[in-house]
Design a protein around this motif. Structure first.
Motif, short mmCIF file in Angstrom:
data_model
loop_
_atom_site.label_atom_id
_atom_site.label_comp_id
_atom_site.label_asym_id
_atom_site.label_seq_id
_atom_site.Cartn_x
_atom_site.Cartn_y
_atom_site.Cartn_z
N ARG A 19 0.84 -1.22 0.00
CA ARG A 19 0.00 0.00 0.00
C ARG A 19 0.86 1.25 0.00
O ARG A 19 0.56 2.24 -0.68
CB ARG A 19 -0.95 -0.02 1.20
N LYS A 20 1.98 1.22 0.74
CA LYS A 20 2.89 2.36 0.76
C LYS A 20 3.49 2.58 -0.63
O LYS A 20 3.61 3.72 -1.09
CB LYS A 20 4.01 2.15 1.78
N ILE A 21 3.87 1.50 -1.29
CA ILE A 21 4.43 1.61 -2.63
C ILE A 21 3.41 2.21 -3.59
O ILE A 21 3.74 3.10 -4.37
CB ILE A 21 4.92 0.23 -3.13
N ILE A 22 2.17 1.75 -3.53
CA ILE A 22 1.12 2.31 -4.39
C ILE A 22 0.97 3.80 -4.14
O ILE A 22 0.89 4.60 -5.08
CB ILE A 22 -0.22 1.57 -4.15
N LYS A 23 0.92 4.19 -2.87
CA LYS A 23 0.77 5.61 -2.52
C LYS A 23 1.92 6.43 -3.10
O LYS A 23 1.71 7.49 -3.70
CB LYS A 23 0.73 5.76 -1.00
N LEU A 24 3.14 5.94 -2.97
CA LEU A 24 4.30 6.67 -3.48
C LEU A 24 4.30 6.73 -5.01
O LEU A 24 4.68 7.75 -5.59
CB LEU A 24 5.59 6.02 -2.96
N LEU A 25 3.84 5.67 -5.66
CA LEU A 25 3.72 5.70 -7.12
C LEU A 25 2.70 6.75 -7.57
O LEU A 25 2.95 7.50 -8.51
CB LEU A 25 3.29 4.32 -7.65
N ILE A 26 1.59 6.79 -6.88
CA ILE A 26 0.55 7.78 -7.20
C ILE A 26 1.09 9.19 -7.01
O ILE A 26 0.75 10.10 -7.78
CB ILE A 26 -0.71 7.54 -6.34
N GLU A 27 1.96 9.36 -6.03
CA GLU A 27 2.58 10.67 -5.79
C GLU A 27 3.64 11.01 -6.84
O GLU A 27 4.20 12.10 -6.82
CB GLU A 27 3.20 10.71 -4.39
N GLY A 28 3.93 10.06 -7.73
CA GLY A 28 4.88 10.32 -8.80
C GLY A 28 6.32 9.98 -8.49
O GLY A 28 7.24 10.38 -9.22
N LYS A 29 6.54 9.24 -7.43
CA LYS A 29 7.91 8.85 -7.06
C LYS A 29 8.45 7.80 -8.03
O LYS A 29 7.72 6.96 -8.53
CB LYS A 29 7.95 8.28 -5.64
N ARG A 30 9.74 7.84 -8.27
CA ARG A 30 10.43 6.86 -9.10
C ARG A 30 10.85 5.68 -8.22
O ARG A 30 10.88 5.78 -7.00
CB ARG A 30 11.65 7.49 -9.75
N SER A 35 12.58 3.23 -3.13
CA SER A 35 13.58 2.39 -2.47
C SER A 35 14.22 3.12 -1.29
O SER A 35 14.34 2.55 -0.20
CB SER A 35 14.65 1.99 -3.50
N GLU A 36 14.61 4.35 -1.51
CA GLU A 36 15.22 5.14 -0.43
C GLU A 36 14.24 5.43 0.69
O GLU A 36 14.58 5.30 1.87
CB GLU A 36 15.75 6.46 -1.00
N ILE A 37 13.03 5.83 0.33
CA ILE A 37 12.03 6.18 1.34
C ILE A 37 11.70 4.99 2.23
O ILE A 37 11.60 5.11 3.46
CB ILE A 37 10.75 6.73 0.66
N LEU A 38 11.52 3.82 1.61
CA LEU A 38 11.12 2.62 2.37
C LEU A 38 12.31 1.81 2.87
O LEU A 38 12.13 0.81 3.56
CB LEU A 38 10.21 1.74 1.50
N ASN A 39 13.53 2.24 2.47
CA ASN A 39 14.75 1.56 2.89
C ASN A 39 14.74 0.08 2.49
O ASN A 39 15.02 -0.81 3.31
CB ASN A 39 14.98 1.74 4.40
N ILE A 40 14.38 -0.16 1.23
CA ILE A 40 14.41 -1.51 0.67
C ILE A 40 15.12 -1.44 -0.68
O ILE A 40 15.16 -0.37 -1.30
CB ILE A 40 12.99 -2.12 0.51
N VAL A 45 11.40 -3.22 -4.82
CA VAL A 45 10.34 -2.30 -5.23
C VAL A 45 9.77 -2.75 -6.57
O VAL A 45 8.55 -2.87 -6.74
CB VAL A 45 10.86 -0.84 -5.33
N LYS A 46 10.65 -3.03 -7.53
CA LYS A 46 10.20 -3.44 -8.87
C LYS A 46 9.41 -4.74 -8.83
O LYS A 46 8.36 -4.86 -9.48
CB LYS A 46 11.41 -3.59 -9.80
#
Length: 70
Positions: A19-30, A35-40, A45-46
């Protein structure tokens, strides 16, 4: 409206990290930013995005299949 409600219920069933990844994608994050934000790792991520897309495709296909049978 039915499809939006259905998609929301699918997304809510995902693990918190997905869900966090989806949210960040919607926000336009690459991928690298996510990867940096979630420390993974970026590869994680891919792969998770790939799994999310596959789950959404499958769920939508099932919804459409059910809808056409009625």
């Amino acid at each position: 409206l039915l499809i939006i409600t259905f998609l929301i219920s699918i997304v809510e069933s995902f693990r918190q990290q997905s869900r966090k990844i989806i949210k960040l994608l919607i926000e336009g994050k690459r991928y690298a930013e996510i990867s940096e934000i979630l420390n993974i790792p970026e590869g994680t991520v891919k792969s998770q995005i790939h799994r999310i897309r596959e789950q959404l495709k499958q769920s939508l296909a099932e919804l459409l299949e059910t809808d056409t049978k009625e």
